[in-house]
Design a protein around this motif. Structure first.
Motif, short mmCIF file in Angstrom:
data_model
loop_
_atom_site.label_atom_id
_atom_site.label_comp_id
_atom_site.label_asym_id
_atom_site.label_seq_id
_atom_site.Cartn_x
_atom_site.Cartn_y
_atom_site.Cartn_z
N ALA A 283 0.53 -0.80 -0.19
CA ALA A 283 -0.24 -0.16 -0.10
C ALA A 283 0.74 1.13 -0.12
CB ALA A 283 -0.63 -0.49 0.82
N LEU A 284 1.94 1.63 0.84
CA LEU A 284 2.92 2.37 0.76
C LEU A 284 3.69 2.66 -0.40
CD1 LEU A 284 4.56 1.82 4.16
CD2 LEU A 284 2.57 4.00 3.74
N LEU A 285 3.98 1.51 -1.39
CA LEU A 285 4.65 1.70 -3.04
C LEU A 285 3.40 2.21 -3.40
CD1 LEU A 285 6.33 -1.76 -2.85
CD2 LEU A 285 7.84 0.48 -2.53
N GLU A 286 2.29 2.66 -3.75
CA GLU A 286 1.27 2.49 -4.48
C GLU A 286 0.92 3.95 -3.99
OE1 GLU A 286 -1.97 3.32 -6.73
OE2 GLU A 286 -0.16 1.40 -6.81
N LEU A 287 1.11 4.70 -2.99
CA LEU A 287 1.29 6.11 -2.31
C LEU A 287 2.57 6.56 -3.30
CD1 LEU A 287 -0.19 5.83 0.94
CD2 LEU A 287 -2.10 6.38 -1.78
N GLN A 288 3.54 5.64 -3.44
CA GLN A 288 4.83 6.21 -3.82
C GLN A 288 5.70 6.93 -2.29
OE1 GLN A 288 5.63 8.88 -7.40
NE2 GLN A 288 3.37 7.19 -7.97
N ALA A 289 5.80 6.38 -0.90
CA ALA A 289 5.66 7.12 -0.01
C ALA A 289 7.28 5.88 0.43
CB ALA A 289 5.11 6.78 1.10
N TYR A 290 8.10 6.15 -0.47
CA TYR A 290 9.07 5.28 -0.40
C TYR A 290 9.84 5.72 0.40
CZ TYR A 290 8.49 4.92 -5.10
OH TYR A 290 7.67 4.88 -6.43
N ALA A 291 9.87 7.10 1.38
CA ALA A 291 10.79 6.77 3.15
C ALA A 291 9.77 5.53 3.57
CB ALA A 291 10.42 8.43 3.30
N ASP A 292 8.92 6.20 3.73
CA ASP A 292 7.95 5.28 4.82
C ASP A 292 8.01 3.39 4.38
OD1 ASP A 292 7.10 7.19 6.31
OD2 ASP A 292 4.85 6.99 4.70
N VAL A 293 8.47 2.82 3.27
CA VAL A 293 8.59 1.97 2.90
C VAL A 293 10.35 1.38 3.63
CG1 VAL A 293 9.74 0.52 0.92
CG2 VAL A 293 6.98 1.97 0.17
#
Length: 572
Positions: free
Chosen positions: A341-351
């Motif tokens: 789900a985080l990759l879908e949001l492109q939240a790479y720092a959270d990933v």
């Protein structure tokens, strides 16, 4: 002074080692020169003429016997090499040459540096041999009614195997039942429903369990000695019945979400009641454990419904809250749903933050962990990476980190690149996966292919390393690749899917060489026996062609060096 002397000795030692590496070439040319110079006193020309006369007197039967014997010996060596390779996974000749000849030639014995690791590796492989082919619940499994059944309606194919569905039935019995279910009529019905093979029978049992909630139960409360007052109350809703209906009867994700919300109300109530009584005995502890599993399962599937319906931020929040509320329940692998789900949001720092918590080299990995880490490393360099430029100037630190991450991911599961690079068609992922197997590769690529395509150049970088490492039996970063993956994947994946059995064991060079030598010498023996005169002509032509360059070189040397060189040397 001592340090200077030590440095000088190390430099001298390195120079000697370097010179010894190339010294054998000097000796080789020196011997050739001496043989040429001493050809007259050693009577080399006379001996060669004598040998040629002897060979001319031999009959074709001798050559038949010679080639037949060579074929027999090479065949015996081939049989032994094949047996040794099937038993130990390596070539005997190659192993002997590496173990004994390489130290004599000044090479480094890699095995000596890994003696301590090899003993630990053997014990680890023995310990993990039981769990290598353990089947795990797919963290990203689809919904049967809303997704798997719709595929069946459209294509007429069954996406799930009986073995896979049987494993799911065992999981449901483990997570959603306990020994005290006979005390609650609805749970007793559901305990039988999870064992049903027929989907319609399971759905009917779930409806029956929900209908029981309409029956009123009476509890005797003696308030007055001469009379009895009956207290009327409704039985609690059956959360597991809603779960089954949401999974198998709902035909859309929206319908499944509505049923899961009803299951959440019932499951939360049961969880709070059992939480208050969990320390009153083993029976109550089992009930509380079961109610906890039910509640976690419902909340996770609700988050997956939100993700399917496009409410990705809401899904991320639900997953984070669930992981904070139940941090010890790692068996559901909720962090893999969160990563997707985080990759879908492109939240790479959270990933990256999630990976820092769950990516530990000392523990077994998953394809999601390894390939997500590789994607983040590749993202930093993929847009500017060029294999030609890298070969000219070398790899930078960031590029080296990306290469190592991809190497690590491909070594963990070598099947994934085929699906990410679309070299092989995807199918619906099964409900259970085998780590490092084709089933895990399908489950990962089914949801993460879009994330790799979104990062510019990431697939091109992966394409450069799609064959790394080809034979994975040694296991440089992980324990050796399990050989039982093919059998387990064939049970998990549908029959219309071609199971990937990569990596295949390559035959060692010496097996191929001995096989070719055996076949070639046998063919020569047969042809010499059938056509002796013709084979003699071919043999003379072949030898003359073979020695033509040598004769040419000898003539040039004769023209340069004086013929009386030996007499001049004797005078000196």
């Amino acid at each position: 002074m001592a340090e200077a002397a030590t440095g000088f000795l190390e430099l001298l030692k390195s120079c000697i080692v370097w010179s010894w590496t190339y010294l054998w070439t000097v000796w080789f040319f020196l011997v050739l020169f001496l043989v040429y110079v001493l050809r007259v006193p050693l009577k080399i020309n006379d001996n060669l003429s004598t040998v040629s006369m002897f060979l001319n007197t031999l009959t074709p039967k001798f050559y038949v016997a010679l080639t037949g014997t060579s074929s027999l010996i090479s065949g015996l060596i081939l049989i032994f090499e094949w047996w040794y390779f099937r038993k130990y996974g390596t070539s005997f000749i190659e192993q002997v040459s590496v173990s004994h000849l390489r130290p004599l030639l000044g090479g480094v014995d890699n095995n000596s540096s890994n003696n301590s690791n090899s003993s630990n590796g053997d014990s680890d492989s023995n310990r993990q041999s039981v769990s290598e082919c353990k089947v795990w619940r797919n963290p990203l499994n689809l919904f049967r009614g809303a997704e798997y059944n719709r595929y069946t309606w459209v294509t007429g194919r069954e996406p799930l195997t009986y073995y896979d569905m049987n494993l799911s039935a065992q999981d449901h019995q483990t997570f959603f039942t306990c020994d005290s279910d006979h005390l609650r009529p609805a749970d007793a019905i559901m305990q039988k429903a999870w064992r049903e093979r027929n989907p319609q029978a399971r759905i009917s049992a779930a409806h029956e369990a929900l209908e029981i909630n309409e029956i009123r139960s009476r509890v005797e409360v003696p308030l007055i000695a001469s009379s009895t007052i009956w207290e009327i109350k409704l039985l609690p809703k059956c959360a597991t019945a809603y779960i089954l209906l949401a999974e198998e009867e709902a035909t859309t994700i929206a319908e499944a979400e509505k049923l899961f919300k009803q299951a959440l109300k019932a499951g939360d109530g049961c969880y709070r009641r059992s939480q208050q009584l969990q320390h009153h005995g083993s029976q109550y502890e089992a009930q509380h454990r079961r109610d906890t599993n039910v509640l976690v399962y419902i909340k996770r599937r609700l988050a997956m419904c939100a993700r399917r319906l496009g409410r990705t931020r809401e899904a991320v929040k639900m997953m984070r809250d669930l992981m904070k509320e139940f941090p010890l329940l790692s068996m559901f692998n909720i962090h893999e749903n969160l990563l997707e789900a985080l990759l879908e949001l492109q939240a790479y720092a959270d990933v990256q933050a999630v990976l820092a918590k769950y990516d530990d080299i000392s523990l077994p990995k998953s394809a999601t962990i390894c390939y997500t880490a590789a994607l983040l490393k590749a993202r930093a360099v993929s847009d500017k990476f060029s294999p030609e430029a890298a070969s000219r100037r070398g790899l930078s630190t960031a590029e080296m980190n990306a290469v190592e991450a991809i190497h690590r991911a491909v070594e963990f599961n070598p099947h994934v690149p085929k699906y990410l690079l679309e070299m092989k068609s995807l199918i619906l992922p099964p409900e259970h996966i085998l780590k490092r197997g084709d089933s895990e590769a399908i489950a990962y690529a089914f949801f993460h292919l879009a994330h790799w395509k979104r990062v510019e150049g990431a697939l091109n970088l992966l394409h450069s390393f799609r064959m790394i490492p080809y034979p994975l039996e040694k296991g440089h970063l992980f324990y050796p690749y399990p050989i039982c993956t093919e059998t387990a994947d064939r049970e998990l994946l549908p029959s219309f899917h071609e199971v990937s059995v990569y990596p295949k064991k390559e035959l060692p060079f010496f097996i191929l060489f001995t096989a070719g030598l055996c076949s070639f010498t046998a063919m020569l023996a047969l042809l010499t026996h059938q056509f002796p005169e013709l084979m003699g002509v071919f043999a003379k032509a072949f030898l003359s062609t073979l020695f033509a360059p040598l004769n040419f070189v000898m003539e040039k040397v004769e023209s340069i060096l004086p013929s009386s060189l030996w007499h001049q040397l004797t005078r000196i």
